[in-house]
Write an enzyme that holds these catalytic residues in place. Structure first.
Site, PDB file in Angstrom:
ATOM      1  N   GLU A 241     -41.010 -12.856 -78.492  1.00 36.39           N
ATOM      2  CA  GLU A 241     -41.950 -13.375 -79.479  1.00 36.39           C
ATOM      3  C   GLU A 241     -41.663 -14.842 -79.782  1.00 36.39           C
ATOM      4  OE1 GLU A 241     -43.727 -12.080 -83.871  1.00 36.39           O
ATOM      5  OE2 GLU A 241     -42.018 -11.010 -83.011  1.00 36.39           O
ATOM      6  N   GLY A 242     -40.402 -15.177 -79.953  1.00 38.00           N
ATOM      7  CA  GLY A 242     -40.039 -16.562 -80.221  1.00 38.00           C
ATOM      8  C   GLY A 242     -40.312 -17.472 -79.043  1.00 38.00           C
TER       9      GLY A 242
END
Length: 495
Positions: free
Chosen positions: A168-169
């Site tokens: 996600e990051g």
């Protein structure tokens, strides 16, 4: 015996037809160029299944790709009805219904002839990570229901996936750097060029259940578990990235309230992060539904009454207890909770709940750190009636939490991630750039296009207008001379 004048006319017409026809043929062969036709357009659909809601994005890119990664742009953004998919854990059969409205919008946008070749993905983030931790069987049932519902659509559904916090990051970092043209740019000379690595920006993302920080540090990444490496547009990129589960806005503020309950001896809770004059009730059990919550008291059947005291100083102290800053004492490469992090450097883009909170507080125009802190404290000191009276429409659901959210963001960025008065000016609070929403989904789509084979652009034949016009003239002359010769043969020479 020489030719008669009729025979000479016939011979002349045949000669003219031959010369004109040969000229037209030469123009076709010599004046024609091999050209590339405009590339076909491909589409992709990504569902962002977050903790509080689900969004759908449609992306499009030309079929001929730059170094095997599509040049992707956003064609549609749609927020699905209802809460996040993890909220359907007790009734997974209903989760498919919540996605249908946005899916129908996407299918209407994409040409029907391309439906069968359009890949569709669903990525679930921290909300489903928490559900999977709490009850893996329920999480699997939700994913199965999603797959059944989306699998019936005419597009190429590739499955529902639980993204790791690191993914996600990293995908959020790809998104913002792509949108800003920092991964690849189209030059005036008609070529794709890659800007310098030093211009790449960091990404700060905050959802309801987790928060992520991703950037290129100034030195080596000592903890390889916090390193992500990927290849885009023919270049390799290595970033530091970490995701803090339970440190998203909703979970963090819920944990603060749960801690206040544990410190209280009764069912009346005085909350320093809520405005003075605020009063509300909630079920005690609702604070302990998440795995992020502290240990629950034995009796969860009662309701709480919460009163605001409007004390930003006490609010900050309550928020700081979430972080365990003492575990990083004496370490420059540590954020909080003992987590390794290199010193922040360069420019950052903060989006999602970072942006929503600072946009409400009118802090997106890059005030100084001290100015942002003063603005948030002043807001927290306002009486609840004044806050309600001056609130813009549609903010009722989140209004009581903006004080706590603002102070939480300041605490996280300054005491957690290590931004200072000097580096604070490098943070941009944005939700959109370059016509696209900032989030992980575009980076996800960019990465997935590496898995779609690059297609050679279609080729055709073309001429300049002048050559084409001359060719038409000579074709007409050829036809006229040929028809004239036929007429002479039929009507004159048969006499």
């Amino acid at each position: 015996m020489g030719l008669t004048w009729k025979q000479r006319v016939f011979t002349a017409l045949l000669g003219a037809a031959a010369v004109s026809g040969l000229t037209a043929l030469l123009l076709v062969l010599v004046g024609t160029m091999n050209v590339l036709l405009p590339p076909d357009t491909k589409f992709g659909i990504v569902f962002d299944a977050g903790s509080s809601h689900t969004s759908l994005f449609v992306y499009q890119w030309p079929a001929n790709k730059e170094n095997d990664t599509g040049i992707v742009s956003q064609a549609l953004a749609c927020q699905a009805e209802g809460p996040g998919i993890s909220s359907y854990a007790s009734n997974p059969a209903r989760v498919g219904e919540s996605l249908q409205g946005c899916l129908e919008e996407a299918l209407a946008l994409i040409p029907k002839a391309k439906h069968h070749e359009t890949p569709m993905f669903l990525g679930a983030t921290a909300g489903m990570r928490l559900l999977s931790r709490k009850n893996r069987s329920q999480a699997e049932d939700v994913f199965a229901a999603v797959s059944r519902a989306l699998g019936q659509s005419p597009v190429d559904f590739r499955g529902a996936e639980l993204l790791t916090g690191q993914d996600e990051g990293a995908f959020g970092w790809i998104t913002i750097n792509y949108i800003l043209g920092l991964l690849v740019k189209y030059s005036f000379s008609g070529e794709w060029i890659r800007p310098l690595e030093e211009t790449l920006v960091g990404a700060l993302d905050m959802g309801g259940a987790s928060t992520q920080i991703t950037f290129v540090p100034g030195g080596p990444i000592l903890d390889k578990t916090a390193q992500a490496t990927f290849r885009l547009y023919g270049a390799d990129h290595t970033v530091y990235t970490h995701s803090y589960l339970c440190f998203g806005r909703d979970q963090a503020l819920s944990r603060v309230l749960a801690e206040l309950v544990q410190a209280s001896t009764g069912l009346l809770i005085r909350h320093p992060c809520y405005h003075s004059g605020y009063r509300g009730t909630l079920a005690l059990a609702s604070l302990y539904e998440s795995p992020c919550a502290p240990a629950a008291p034995p009796d969860l059947s009662q309701n709480l009454t919460v009163e605001g005291t409007g004390n930003p100083g006490a609010c900050v102290e309550a928020l700081r207890k979430l972080f365990n800053f003492s575990s990083c004492d004496g370490r420059e490469d540590c954020a909080f909770a003992g987590v390794y992090q290199p010193p922040v450097q360069g420019q950052f883009y903060a989006f999602s709940n970072f942006y929503y909170t600072f946009n409400f507080l009118n802090l997106t125009s890059k005030p100084s750190l001290s100015g942002a802190n003063a603005t948030i404290w002043e807001f927290c000191l306002r009486p609840w009636k004044l806050v309600e009276a001056s609130a813009p429409p549609g903010q009722d659901r989140w209004l009581r939490d903006y004080c706590a959210s603002g102070l939480y963001i300041l605490t996280l960025l300054v005491e957690g991630y290590g931004f200072s008065e000097e580096t604070w000016g490098g943070i941009e609070f944005r939700q959109q750039a370059g016509g696209a929403d900032i989030g992980w989904t575009l980076g996800y789509m960019l990465n997935l296009t590496n898995l779609i084979p690059a297609e050679a652009p279609a080729q055709g034949w073309a001429q300049s207008f002048g050559v084409w016009a001359a060719g038409v003239v000579f074709v007409v002359l050829t036809l006229a001379a040929t028809l004239g010769a036929v007429a002479v043969q039929v009507f004159w020479l048969q006499d």
